[in-house]
Design an enzyme around this catalytic site. Sequence first.
Site, PDB file in Angstrom:
ATOM      1  N   SER A 100       9.763   2.111   1.200  1.00  0.00           N
ATOM      2  CA  SER A 100       8.919   2.992   1.379  1.00  0.00           C
ATOM      3  C   SER A 100       8.331   2.841   2.846  1.00  0.00           C
ATOM      4  O   SER A 100       7.306   3.867   3.267  1.00  0.00           O
ATOM      5  CB  SER A 100       7.699   2.825   0.325  1.00  0.00           C
ATOM      6  OG  SER A 100       8.080   3.060  -0.895  1.00  0.00           O
TER       7      SER A 100
ATOM      8  N   HIS B 290      14.821   7.524  -0.036  1.00  0.00           N
ATOM      9  CA  HIS B 290      13.512   6.885  -0.576  1.00  0.00           C
ATOM     10  C   HIS B 290      13.244   7.437  -1.682  1.00  0.00           C
ATOM     11  O   HIS B 290      13.092   9.026  -1.565  1.00  0.00           O
ATOM     12  CB  HIS B 290      12.405   7.127   0.646  1.00  0.00           C
ATOM     13  CG  HIS B 290      11.016   6.922   0.259  1.00  0.00           C
ATOM     14  ND1 HIS B 290       9.646   7.767   0.231  1.00  0.00           N
ATOM     15  CD2 HIS B 290      10.705   5.650  -0.398  1.00  0.00           C
ATOM     16  CE1 HIS B 290       9.061   7.043  -0.388  1.00  0.00           C
ATOM     17  NE2 HIS B 290       9.220   5.579  -0.742  1.00  0.00           N
TER      18      HIS B 290
ATOM     19  N   GLU C 231      13.560  11.441  -0.294  1.00  0.00           N
ATOM     20  CA  GLU C 231      13.906  11.368   1.228  1.00  0.00           C
ATOM     21  C   GLU C 231      14.629  10.611   1.880  1.00  0.00           C
ATOM     22  O   GLU C 231      14.861   9.532   1.741  1.00  0.00           O
ATOM     23  CB  GLU C 231      12.191  10.979   1.876  1.00  0.00           C
ATOM     24  CG  GLU C 231      11.097  11.916   1.478  1.00  0.00           C
ATOM     25  CD  GLU C 231       9.556  11.367   1.659  1.00  0.00           C
ATOM     26  OE1 GLU C 231       8.804  12.100   2.106  1.00  0.00           O
ATOM     27  OE2 GLU C 231       9.637   9.873   1.967  1.00  0.00           O
TER      28      GLU C 231
ATOM     29  N   ASN D 286       4.545  10.890   1.386  1.00  0.00           N
ATOM     30  CA  ASN D 286       3.323   9.716   1.437  1.00  0.00           C
ATOM     31  C   ASN D 286       2.063  10.092   2.359  1.00  0.00           C
ATOM     32  O   ASN D 286       1.023   9.741   2.293  1.00  0.00           O
ATOM     33  CB  ASN D 286       3.991   8.322   1.469  1.00  0.00           C
ATOM     34  CG  ASN D 286       4.246   7.872   0.183  1.00  0.00           C
ATOM     35  OD1 ASN D 286       4.072   8.580  -0.974  1.00  0.00           O
ATOM     36  ND2 ASN D 286       5.099   6.722   0.317  1.00  0.00           N
TER      37      ASN D 286
HETATM   38  P1  NAD Z   1       9.954  -4.736  -7.531  1.00  0.00           P
HETATM   39  O1  NAD Z   1       9.109  -5.868  -7.225  1.00  0.00           O
HETATM   40  O2  NAD Z   1       9.619  -4.259  -8.970  1.00  0.00           O
HETATM   41  O3  NAD Z   1      11.486  -5.240  -7.433  1.00  0.00           O
HETATM   42  C1  NAD Z   1      12.089  -5.899  -6.673  1.00  0.00           C
HETATM   43  C2  NAD Z   1      13.316  -6.697  -7.162  1.00  0.00           C
HETATM   44  O4  NAD Z   1      13.870  -7.167  -5.993  1.00  0.00           O
HETATM   45  C3  NAD Z   1      12.965  -8.025  -7.814  1.00  0.00           C
HETATM   46  O5  NAD Z   1      13.352  -7.859  -9.142  1.00  0.00           O
HETATM   47  C4  NAD Z   1      13.499  -9.159  -7.274  1.00  0.00           C
HETATM   48  O6  NAD Z   1      13.789 -10.190  -7.965  1.00  0.00           O
HETATM   49  C5  NAD Z   1      14.508  -8.344  -6.267  1.00  0.00           C
HETATM   50  N1  NAD Z   1      15.158  -9.198  -5.313  1.00  0.00           N
HETATM   51  C6  NAD Z   1      14.332  -9.891  -4.247  1.00  0.00           C
HETATM   52  N2  NAD Z   1      15.145 -10.451  -3.472  1.00  0.00           N
HETATM   53  C7  NAD Z   1      16.378 -10.136  -3.624  1.00  0.00           C
HETATM   54  C8  NAD Z   1      17.734 -10.303  -3.088  1.00  0.00           C
HETATM   55  N3  NAD Z   1      18.008 -10.976  -1.884  1.00  0.00           N
HETATM   56  N4  NAD Z   1      18.736  -9.543  -3.645  1.00  0.00           N
HETATM   57  C9  NAD Z   1      18.586  -8.939  -4.646  1.00  0.00           C
HETATM   58  N5  NAD Z   1      17.546  -8.817  -5.209  1.00  0.00           N
HETATM   59  C10 NAD Z   1      16.210  -9.220  -4.721  1.00  0.00           C
HETATM   60  O7  NAD Z   1       9.788  -3.816  -6.669  1.00  0.00           O
HETATM   61  P2  NAD Z   1       9.845  -2.310  -6.377  1.00  0.00           P
HETATM   62  O8  NAD Z   1       8.609  -1.532  -6.719  1.00  0.00           O
HETATM   63  O9  NAD Z   1      11.288  -1.830  -7.498  1.00  0.00           O
HETATM   64  O10 NAD Z   1      10.370  -1.812  -5.033  1.00  0.00           O
HETATM   65  C11 NAD Z   1      11.681  -2.140  -4.372  1.00  0.00           C
HETATM   66  C12 NAD Z   1      11.758  -1.337  -3.095  1.00  0.00           C
HETATM   67  O11 NAD Z   1      11.479   0.171  -3.448  1.00  0.00           O
HETATM   68  C13 NAD Z   1      10.810  -1.518  -1.966  1.00  0.00           C
HETATM   69  O12 NAD Z   1      11.532  -1.376  -0.727  1.00  0.00           O
HETATM   70  C14 NAD Z   1       9.697  -0.521  -2.158  1.00  0.00           C
HETATM   71  O13 NAD Z   1       9.058  -0.145  -0.759  1.00  0.00           O
HETATM   72  C15 NAD Z   1      10.469   0.460  -2.662  1.00  0.00           C
HETATM   73  N6  NAD Z   1       9.641   1.576  -3.240  1.00  0.00           N
HETATM   74  C16 NAD Z   1       8.980   1.329  -4.179  1.00  0.00           C
HETATM   75  C17 NAD Z   1       8.323   2.235  -4.923  1.00  0.00           C
HETATM   76  C18 NAD Z   1       7.270   1.945  -5.880  1.00  0.00           C
HETATM   77  O14 NAD Z   1       6.385   2.919  -6.320  1.00  0.00           O
HETATM   78  N7  NAD Z   1       7.208   0.670  -6.582  1.00  0.00           N
HETATM   79  C19 NAD Z   1       8.456   3.627  -4.705  1.00  0.00           C
HETATM   80  C20 NAD Z   1       9.465   3.895  -3.749  1.00  0.00           C
HETATM   81  C21 NAD Z   1      10.020   2.995  -3.087  1.00  0.00           C
END
Ligand code: NAD
Length: 290
Positions: free
Chosen positions: A125, A146, A158, A197
């Site tokens: 994001s 995204h 996106e 956003n």
């Molecule tokens: P989260 O913390 O729920 O999940 C992240 C996962 O990544 C964890 O399970 C962790 O174990 C894993 N991880 C960490 N290092 C790793 C590696 N080297 N290899 C493989 N897996 C690994 O996070 P999330 O909320 O799912 O967000 C993930 C991504 O999505 C981020 O980049 C965030 O910016 C983006 N995002 C999040 C949202 C939201 O609302 N949560 C919305 C859009 C985009």
Amino acid sequence: MSTVGTEVRNILVVGSGAMGRQIGMAAAVAGFAVAVYDINAGAVQDAEHDMRTWLDGRLAKGKMDAAAAAEAWKRIGFTSELAPAAATADLVIEAATEKLEVKKAIFRQLDELAPKHAILATNSSTLGSSAVAGSTGRPAQVCNMHFFNPALVMKAVEIVRHEQTSDQTVDTASSVVRAMGKSPILLNREIPGFIANRLMAAVRNEALSLLQAEVASVADIDAAAKDALGYPMGPFELMDLVGLDVSYLIRQAAYEQTGDAADLPHPLLQEKYEAGEFGRKTGKGWYDYA
Ligand code: NAD
């Protein structure tokens, strides 16, 4: 099985957290063969269990028939082994922890493990894909895809190109998004917050300014957003749901990227953050949930 553009059949999702598991499931339901990988075996198990529960819920509510659910489940696998899943991927969607060093290391690994034709996308994001493209030998095949939370529900994706992203990469990513029944939104260049956003942030900031000027209450400002503008939730309700800590940290990260004081967290948001009133998760934010 779906194939689009440059023959995307196999999708690898890296990171099985809140976003990755749902992106993977949405792709499997759409007909792609999907592997959802996480470095943490517990997160893999949790994601598998959660997505099975989601699928069972669809079945129970009659939103999916048994054959379609069984097919979708056959198409998705959950794993803590990266190399075999990467070896057959046509598209990788990285949805791992939001830390640049983590993402750079993943893109370096993926560049070694995934076939030369594979597109490597990040769901970040806040980080434009230019931040990770240099960790690969294929910057033209790197972009942001995204998704929005919850990814099984939200239609928008996106697609953000950086300076070296090729048209073919954008076209293929867009085709995959359409094949998932979602709408691609194309950004011609990277900008902090992308589009949705930024729009949200503008509304949120105006709501905070109105509150600070004591023009109206939290509930009345939310009512204006819902009942006059047709928003499903008011900006204060949404901040409480997302977490005021998350909202605060996103603004702080935007400010660190741009250096523009207009991107700083609003002083009222900062007060809440410092008071540890993060919204629903702490029982108190703009509203009281006690
Ligand atoms: P989260 O913390 O729920 O999940 C992240 C996962 O990544 C964890 O399970 C962790 O174990 C894993 N991880 C960490 N290092 C790793 C590696 N080297 N290899 C493989 N897996 C690994 O996070 P999330 O909320 O799912 O967000 C993930 C991504 O999505 C981020 O980049 C965030 O910016 C983006 N995002 C999040 C949202 C939201 O609302 N949560 C919305 C859009 C985009």
